[in-house]
Design a protein around this motif. Structure first.
Motif, PDB file in Angstrom:
ATOM      1  N   ASP A  17      -3.593  -1.462   7.156  1.00 18.21           N
ATOM      2  CA  ASP A  17      -4.421  -0.363   6.673  1.00 18.21           C
ATOM      3  C   ASP A  17      -5.904  -0.653   6.887  1.00 18.21           C
ATOM      4  O   ASP A  17      -6.731   0.245   6.735  1.00 18.21           O
ATOM      5  CB  ASP A  17      -4.148  -0.062   5.184  1.00 18.21           C
ATOM      6  CG  ASP A  17      -4.395  -1.268   4.290  1.00 18.21           C
ATOM      7  OD1 ASP A  17      -4.854  -1.074   3.158  1.00 18.21           O
ATOM      8  OD2 ASP A  17      -4.108  -2.402   4.715  1.00 18.21           O
ATOM      9  N   SER A  18      -6.265  -1.882   7.225  1.00 17.62           N
ATOM     10  CA  SER A  18      -7.664  -2.240   7.427  1.00 17.62           C
ATOM     11  C   SER A  18      -8.095  -1.980   8.870  1.00 17.62           C
ATOM     12  O   SER A  18      -7.563  -2.584   9.812  1.00 17.62           O
ATOM     13  CB  SER A  18      -7.894  -3.715   7.091  1.00 17.62           C
ATOM     14  OG  SER A  18      -9.166  -4.143   7.541  1.00 17.62           O
ATOM     15  N   THR A  62      -0.021  -6.251   2.258  1.00 16.42           N
ATOM     16  CA  THR A  62      -0.387  -5.277   1.228  1.00 16.42           C
ATOM     17  C   THR A  62      -0.947  -4.033   1.885  1.00 16.42           C
ATOM     18  O   THR A  62      -2.013  -4.077   2.494  1.00 16.42           O
ATOM     19  CB  THR A  62      -1.445  -5.853   0.263  1.00 16.42           C
ATOM     20  OG1 THR A  62      -0.947  -7.061  -0.299  1.00 16.42           O
ATOM     21  CG2 THR A  62      -1.742  -4.869  -0.856  1.00 16.42           C
ATOM     22  N   MET A  63      -0.198  -2.941   1.770  1.00 18.67           N
ATOM     23  CA  MET A  63      -0.632  -1.673   2.367  1.00 18.67           C
ATOM     24  C   MET A  63      -0.214  -0.530   1.455  1.00 18.67           C
ATOM     25  O   MET A  63       0.779  -0.659   0.725  1.00 18.67           O
ATOM     26  CB  MET A  63       0.046  -1.433   3.728  1.00 18.67           C
ATOM     27  CG  MET A  63      -0.378  -2.363   4.822  1.00 18.67           C
ATOM     28  SD  MET A  63       0.465  -1.972   6.368  1.00 18.67           S
ATOM     29  CE  MET A  63       2.129  -2.544   5.999  1.00 18.67           C
ATOM     30  N   PRO A  64      -0.929   0.599   1.508  1.00 15.67           N
ATOM     31  CA  PRO A  64      -0.467   1.774   0.765  1.00 15.67           C
ATOM     32  C   PRO A  64       0.735   2.402   1.467  1.00 15.67           C
ATOM     33  O   PRO A  64       1.067   2.035   2.591  1.00 15.67           O
ATOM     34  CB  PRO A  64      -1.684   2.709   0.830  1.00 15.67           C
ATOM     35  CG  PRO A  64      -2.389   2.318   2.081  1.00 15.67           C
ATOM     36  CD  PRO A  64      -2.174   0.851   2.256  1.00 15.67           C
ATOM     37  N   ALA A  91      -3.376 -11.685   3.117  1.00 12.69           N
ATOM     38  CA  ALA A  91      -4.491 -12.307   2.410  1.00 12.69           C
ATOM     39  C   ALA A  91      -3.958 -13.266   1.348  1.00 12.69           C
ATOM     40  O   ALA A  91      -4.715 -13.990   0.716  1.00 12.69           O
ATOM     41  CB  ALA A  91      -5.354 -11.235   1.752  1.00 12.69           C
ATOM     42  N   GLU A  92      -2.623 -13.246   1.145  1.00 12.84           N
ATOM     43  CA  GLU A  92      -2.020 -14.022   0.064  1.00 12.84           C
ATOM     44  C   GLU A  92      -1.135 -15.119   0.635  1.00 12.84           C
ATOM     45  O   GLU A  92      -0.165 -14.846   1.318  1.00 12.84           O
ATOM     46  CB  GLU A  92      -1.169 -13.102  -0.804  1.00 12.84           C
ATOM     47  CG  GLU A  92      -1.884 -11.834  -1.234  1.00 12.84           C
ATOM     48  CD  GLU A  92      -0.925 -10.864  -1.887  1.00 12.84           C
ATOM     49  OE1 GLU A  92      -0.115 -11.291  -2.727  1.00 12.84           O
ATOM     50  OE2 GLU A  92      -0.968  -9.669  -1.562  1.00 12.84           O
TER      51      GLU A  92
ATOM     52  N   GLU B  91     -15.320  -0.300   5.439  1.00 13.02           N
ATOM     53  CA  GLU B  91     -14.116  -1.051   5.841  1.00 13.02           C
ATOM     54  C   GLU B  91     -14.343  -2.557   5.719  1.00 13.02           C
ATOM     55  O   GLU B  91     -13.444  -3.302   5.327  1.00 13.02           O
ATOM     56  CB  GLU B  91     -13.742  -0.706   7.281  1.00 13.02           C
ATOM     57  CG  GLU B  91     -13.253   0.719   7.478  1.00 13.02           C
ATOM     58  CD  GLU B  91     -11.776   0.871   7.156  1.00 13.02           C
ATOM     59  OE1 GLU B  91     -11.092  -0.141   6.912  1.00 13.02           O
ATOM     60  OE2 GLU B  91     -11.290   2.020   7.139  1.00 13.02           O
ATOM     61  N   GLU B  95     -12.141  -5.048   3.355  1.00  9.97           N
ATOM     62  CA  GLU B  95     -11.375  -6.193   3.865  1.00  9.97           C
ATOM     63  C   GLU B  95     -11.863  -7.493   3.236  1.00  9.97           C
ATOM     64  O   GLU B  95     -11.077  -8.377   2.899  1.00  9.97           O
ATOM     65  CB  GLU B  95     -11.482  -6.258   5.390  1.00  9.97           C
ATOM     66  CG  GLU B  95     -10.689  -7.374   6.045  1.00  9.97           C
ATOM     67  CD  GLU B  95      -9.182  -7.257   5.822  1.00  9.97           C
ATOM     68  OE1 GLU B  95      -8.697  -6.188   5.385  1.00  9.97           O
ATOM     69  OE2 GLU B  95      -8.482  -8.252   6.083  1.00  9.97           O
ATOM     70  N   ASN B  98     -10.494  -7.694  -0.208  1.00  7.96           N
ATOM     71  CA  ASN B  98      -9.053  -7.920  -0.123  1.00  7.96           C
ATOM     72  C   ASN B  98      -8.735  -9.392   0.139  1.00  7.96           C
ATOM     73  O   ASN B  98      -7.893  -9.985  -0.539  1.00  7.96           O
ATOM     74  CB  ASN B  98      -8.483  -7.055   1.005  1.00  7.96           C
ATOM     75  CG  ASN B  98      -6.990  -7.231   1.170  1.00  7.96           C
ATOM     76  OD1 ASN B  98      -6.245  -7.200   0.198  1.00  7.96           O
ATOM     77  ND2 ASN B  98      -6.547  -7.409   2.401  1.00  7.96           N
ATOM     78  N   VAL B  99      -9.417  -9.978   1.096  1.00  5.97           N
ATOM     79  CA  VAL B  99      -9.157 -11.378   1.451  1.00  5.97           C
ATOM     80  C   VAL B  99      -9.575 -12.302   0.310  1.00  5.97           C
ATOM     81  O   VAL B  99      -8.878 -13.255  -0.045  1.00  5.97           O
ATOM     82  CB  VAL B  99      -9.892 -11.754   2.749  1.00  5.97           C
ATOM     83  CG1 VAL B  99      -9.723 -13.238   3.056  1.00  5.97           C
ATOM     84  CG2 VAL B  99      -9.379 -10.923   3.914  1.00  5.97           C
ATOM     85  N   GLY B 102      -7.214 -11.870  -2.577  1.00  4.49           N
ATOM     86  CA  GLY B 102      -5.923 -12.382  -2.143  1.00  4.49           C
ATOM     87  C   GLY B 102      -5.822 -13.885  -2.354  1.00  4.49           C
ATOM     88  O   GLY B 102      -4.787 -14.410  -2.773  1.00  4.49           O
ATOM     89  N   SER B 106      -3.243 -15.814  -4.863  1.00  4.64           N
ATOM     90  CA  SER B 106      -2.337 -16.872  -4.391  1.00  4.64           C
ATOM     91  C   SER B 106      -2.436 -18.092  -5.290  1.00  4.64           C
ATOM     92  O   SER B 106      -1.427 -18.703  -5.659  1.00  4.64           O
ATOM     93  CB  SER B 106      -2.674 -17.270  -2.959  1.00  4.64           C
ATOM     94  OG  SER B 106      -2.433 -16.201  -2.084  1.00  4.64           O
ATOM     95  N   VAL B 119      -4.310  -2.378  -3.621  1.00  7.54           N
ATOM     96  CA  VAL B 119      -5.022  -2.018  -2.394  1.00  7.54           C
ATOM     97  C   VAL B 119      -6.511  -1.942  -2.743  1.00  7.54           C
ATOM     98  O   VAL B 119      -6.880  -1.470  -3.813  1.00  7.54           O
ATOM     99  CB  VAL B 119      -4.512  -0.642  -1.890  1.00  7.54           C
ATOM    100  CG1 VAL B 119      -5.338  -0.150  -0.737  1.00  7.54           C
ATOM    101  CG2 VAL B 119      -3.051  -0.755  -1.494  1.00  7.54           C
TER     102      VAL B 119
END
Lengths: 152, 161
Positions: A17-18, A62-64, A91-92, B91, B95, B98-99, B102, B106, B119
């Motif tokens: 999604d990115s 991870t995406m919608p 990312a995890e 964007e 991102e 997100n990273v 994330g 973890s 998201v």
């Protein structure tokens, strides 16, 4: 879409999604003789996979709409696309996620932030990546110049 | 798992932010006074990612728009002049957030606090300010790279056992 003039060209499908990731993946493979396809979520990715039969899928976790794990489950349930190798982009990097990916048959994974060199290297372990032709030979070559005569 | 969640997430978020900025963008950020960015010229942008499960919370990453353009350019190996419009900046923040979160997630999971991340979402504004929420633990972390400043807002609520 595949190029009708090059029906055997390698196809890599990025499902993420990115937009940044999709741009980075396209850039990573631009020196290689392949077509990079895109989808913004798992549901769209399944549609593209069924239509294009890519040689490799790079799949975000991870995406919608449909996330990576559900997408893997859907891929494995469809005989037409179940054998396409998948590299998960995530990312995890937790152990639980790794275990889930392995149980679904993910071929490899990359933890973000992505490095283009690592991405290409991992893809190269799964599919044969060839560099795009660096030289294009003309249809006809010029006549070679005559050699000078020598008296021995 | 005796460390209070807010302290664990604060430390993880700080480490993650510094790691991701360095690895993803080649930008070194150092800890700084967490003064709000409300007066950043051009406005601010914030990327947010939540986590839900045994650990619940949300992490917001605030940047001035000028720095956000630098971030987008670095992420794509472009010049800032090549970053046209708002989409790529949005964007990039998405991102990046997100990273960053994330990695936090973890570490929380590997430490026994299972959770999933949401998201990412991105918002822009001129006078974005941060404020505490009752019934939640809260931290504000400041960072700096040269004249550019960043804020991390960490909000967590430990799940009832």
């Amino acid at each position: 879409m595949s190029n009708p003039a090059s029906p055997m060209k390698l196809k890599i499908l990025t499902v993420d999604d990115s937009k940044m990731v999709r741009i980075m993946v396209a850039r990573a493979f631009k020196s290689y003789d392949c077509i990079v396809l895109e989808a913004t979520n798992g549901e769209e990715g399944i549609v593209v996979a069924r239509r294009e039969h890519p040689d490799l899928i790079l799949l975000d976790y991870t995406m919608p709409v449909m996330d990576g794990l559900d997408t893997m489950t859907a891929l494995r349930a469809d005989p037409a696309i179940q054998n396409i190798p998948v590299i998960m982009l995530t990312a995890e990097g937790s152990k639980g996620i790794m275990a889930k990916m392995a149980s679904l048959g993910v071929r490899d994974y990359l933890v973000k932030p992505l490095k283009e060199t690592a991405l290409v290297a991992r893809a190269g372990r799964v599919v044969s990546l060839n560099l795009r032709d660096a030289l294009t030979l003309p249809d006809t070559l010029p006549e070679p110049a005559p050699l000078p005569s020598k008296d021995f | 798992m005796n460390t209070p969640l807010i302290e664990a997430v604060e430390q993880l978020a700080a480490e993650s932010a510094q790691y991701v900025f360095q690895e993803m963008l080649g930008i070194t950020i150092t800890r700084d006074d967490p003064t709000p960015l409300a007066n950043e010229p051009g406005g601010q942008i914030v990327g947010s990612v939540g986590f839900v499960g045994e650990a619940n919370g949300i992490i917001h990453l605030y940047a001035g728009l000028s720095f956000a353009r630098t971030i987008a350019a670095r992420m794509l190996s472009l010049t800032e002049a090549e970053i046209e419009g708002d989409e790529l900046v949005n964007e990039a923040m998405s991102e990046l957030s997100n990273v960053m979160v994330g990695r936090v997630k973890s570490n929380l999971c590997d430490g026994g606090r299972s959770c999933a991340i949401t998201v990412p979402s991105v918002m822009r504004g001129q006078q974005l300010t941060v404020g505490e929420i009752s019934e939640a633990s809260y931290r504000l972390l400041g960072f700096r790279n040269c004249e550019h400043r960043l804020l991390l807002e960490v909000v967590v609520k430990e799940a009832q056992r």
